[in-house]
Design an enzyme around this catalytic site. Structure first.
Site, short mmCIF file in Angstrom:
data_model
loop_
_atom_site.label_atom_id
_atom_site.label_comp_id
_atom_site.label_asym_id
_atom_site.label_seq_id
_atom_site.Cartn_x
_atom_site.Cartn_y
_atom_site.Cartn_z
N LYS A 75 0.86 -1.19 0.00
CA LYS A 75 0.00 0.00 0.00
C LYS A 75 0.89 1.23 0.00
O LYS A 75 1.54 1.54 1.00
CB LYS A 75 -0.92 0.05 1.22
CG LYS A 75 -1.99 1.12 1.02
CD LYS A 75 -2.61 1.62 2.28
CE LYS A 75 -1.84 2.69 2.96
NZ LYS A 75 -1.64 3.94 2.20
N GLU A 131 9.56 15.56 16.03
CA GLU A 131 9.93 15.53 14.62
C GLU A 131 9.12 16.58 13.86
O GLU A 131 7.89 16.59 13.91
CB GLU A 131 9.61 14.13 14.06
CG GLU A 131 10.11 13.92 12.67
CD GLU A 131 10.04 12.46 12.25
OE1 GLU A 131 9.05 11.78 12.58
OE2 GLU A 131 10.99 12.00 11.59
N CYS A 141 13.30 11.03 7.67
CA CYS A 141 13.19 10.54 9.05
C CYS A 141 14.51 10.70 9.78
O CYS A 141 14.54 10.82 10.99
CB CYS A 141 12.73 9.09 9.05
SG CYS A 141 13.67 8.07 7.93
N GLU A 173 10.10 1.16 10.55
CA GLU A 173 11.12 2.21 10.43
C GLU A 173 10.38 3.52 10.65
O GLU A 173 9.56 3.92 9.82
CB GLU A 173 11.78 2.13 9.05
CG GLU A 173 13.15 2.77 9.02
CD GLU A 173 13.10 4.20 8.52
OE1 GLU A 173 12.96 5.11 9.37
OE2 GLU A 173 13.17 4.38 7.29
#
Ligand code: ADP
Length: 494
Positions: free
Chosen positions: A189, A396, A299, A265
């Site tokens: 997906k 983040e 990331c 991850e």
């Protein structure tokens, strides 16, 4: 990764509406629904894409299961699987310009970056795992008694893979290449913001000779198609890249359904540490790249930039000059180094962080605004005087927002660097080998770069400590994600 500022002139691709791929057939969703995918540089719709949901996931998983059980993918020689993967890499290389253009159009990254960074890493990843296909073997084990004992590394089975929008082609390669090499079948997906390049590579995969049903691609949204894949009872493993909070939902869904294997991850807030004995020009260049590359949507972005107080002012002055030279604009224009953020939602989220930085007392040195006009652009932004307790230093941001913090010595910065729930990556800039070793050994992060940033190679593992994830992608380590170890004892002399 390296980016270049020149590129061949490529026209923006014209894309027709896209269907999903199940069992080798391009089909509409069961519901008939479609969703828009948008060019983030203009806000205009590129095309519509079939929107998958639970029923489509069920069909795709059934196709992957059939393909796994009846072969020929899981039963053919490992060397033949390797040859097919090499063919896929060759086809991606042949279509590199078109794929890079599609990626830039859907994601907003500068075309020059897609060509210089994303595509070469994608091609290398498929070739690297093509080589592994016939080398991932078990052991013979000298057990006690009259037994011949050996292990087999068997494919884990049907794999669900959910990927994000920041590096759509690369994340697909990180997921598909090791899964294909080991003989798994899969349902992918892609992210709802960037479904186009995954579908384009799926077409090439068929051309390369990957049999029907081995790869299935179901575009759609997270809480519908993504959640259905995560909690499916006939999926053996789920591999996910995305936000930490989504990773928690994935793990929960996997646990509550059939305890499928999970690799994650997730996010990061990586400390990037510049000592006063570093080559300051290199450190400025690397830290700039480590934060602003891909519009800050990495990331592993070096988003806590710790600079030793003795060189702080000099470093900041040089960084400011570098940031002012940034050229923001349409990803297809020559010389553009910063494109738009991927979506209006992401842009607004980042603007919220910029507001909080100002409100909490950080000094806005540069940027901080949104340019007039269409598209989801944010000016390259630099805060100084940032302190560890501020939101911009803890969470983040995933955008072009650099936070500079001061420090005095190695022990202090190691403690502060580790004082975060993430542990994806870190970097240290110094000419002192002892300092480099001490700091890189003591930082709790899955990757540490010394005097460099964002170096990636398919052969070297990547993944996170702490809440940055579970397991490692890339390298030999990733083969374990897609294999089960079977132990066989055989009685001798009977
Ligand atoms: P972002 O907020 O940056 O888009 P996400 O973690 O939400 O990051 O998205 C990464 C991928 O996870 C996308 O493919 C998205 O559709 C998918 N996703 C989001 N929510 C869920 C969920 N509840 N279950 C499964 N997949 C999800």
């Amino acid at each position: 990764m390296t980016a270049v500022s020149s590129q061949p002139k490529i026209a923006k691709p014209k894309v027709v509406d896209q269907l999903m791929l199940i069992d080798g057939k391009w089909c509409h969703s069961v519901s008939g629904k479609m969703f828009d995918t948008v060019n983030p540089a203009t806000g205009q719709v590129i095309c519509r894409v079939a929107e998958g949901d639970k029923e489509d996931i069920n069909l795709a998983v059934a196709a992957a299961r059939r393909a796994f059980e009846t072969g020929p993918w899981s039963t053919m020689s490992a060397a033949e699987r390797g040859r097919i993967l090499y063919r896929l890499a060759d086809l991606i290389e042949k279509n590199m310009l078109e794929l890079a253009a599609l990626e830039s159009l859907d994601n907003g990254k500068p075309l020059a970056d897609a060509l210089a960074a994303d595509l070469p890493l994608v091609i290398k990843c498929y070739r690297y795992y093509a080589g592994w296909a016939d080398k991932n073997h078990g052991k013979t084990i000298p057990v006690e008694g009259d037994f011949f004992c050996y292990t087999r590394h068997e494919p884990v089975g049907v794999v669900g893979q959910i990927i994000p929008w920041n590096f759509p082609l690369l994340m697909q390669a990180w997921k598909w290449a090791p899964a294909l090499a080991t003989g798994c079948t899969m349902v992918l997906k892609p992210a709802e913001q960037t479904p186009l390049s995954a579908l384009a590579v799926a077409k090439l995969a068929h051309e390369a000779g990957i049999p029907h049903g081995v790869i299935n691609v179901v575009p759609g949204f997270g809480p519908t198609a993504g959640a259905a894949l995560t909690s499916h009872m006939d999926v053996d493993k789920i591999a996910f890249t995305g936000e930490t909070t989504t990773g928690q939902l994935i793990m929960e869904g996997a646990a509550r359904s059939n305890l499928k294997r999970v690799t994650l991850e997730l996010g990061g807030k990586s400390p990037n540490i510049v000592f006063s004995d570093a080559d300051i020009d290199d450190a400025v260049e690397g830290s700039w790249f480590g934060l602003f590359f891909n519009q800050g949507q990495c990331c592993c972005a070096g988003s806590r930039l710790y600079v030793e107080d003795k060189v702080h002012d000099q470093f900041v002055e040089k960084m400011l000059a570098k940031v002012k030279a940034q050229k923001m604009g349409d990803p297809f224009d020559q010389g553009v180094t910063q494109g738009p953020q991927v979506s209006a939602g992401q842009r607004d989220r980042i603007m919220g962080f910029i507001d909080s930085g100002k409100a909490e007392g950080a000094h806005l040195l540069s940027g901080g605004g949104r340019p007039q006009g269409p598209g989801y652009f944010i000016e390259p932004t630099v805060f100084t005087g940032v302190e560890d307790h501020m939101r911009i230093a803890k969470y983040e941001i995933f955008g072009p927002v650099m936070n500079i913090l001061k420090f005095k010595d190695a022990d202090e910065v190691i403690r502060r660097g580790n004082n975060n729930f993430f542990g994806l990556a870190a970097a240290v800039w110094t000419r002192d080998i002892n300092k480099a070793l001490k700091v890189s050994n003591q930082l709790r992060a899955g990757t540490v770069w010394v005097n460099c940033y964002d170096v990636f190679d398919a052969a070297a593992p990547f993944g996170g400590f702490k809440m940055s994830g579970l397991g490692r992608e890339l390298g030999e380590y990733a083969l374990q994600n897609y294999t089960e170890v079977k132990t066989v004892y055989m009685a001798l002399g009977k």
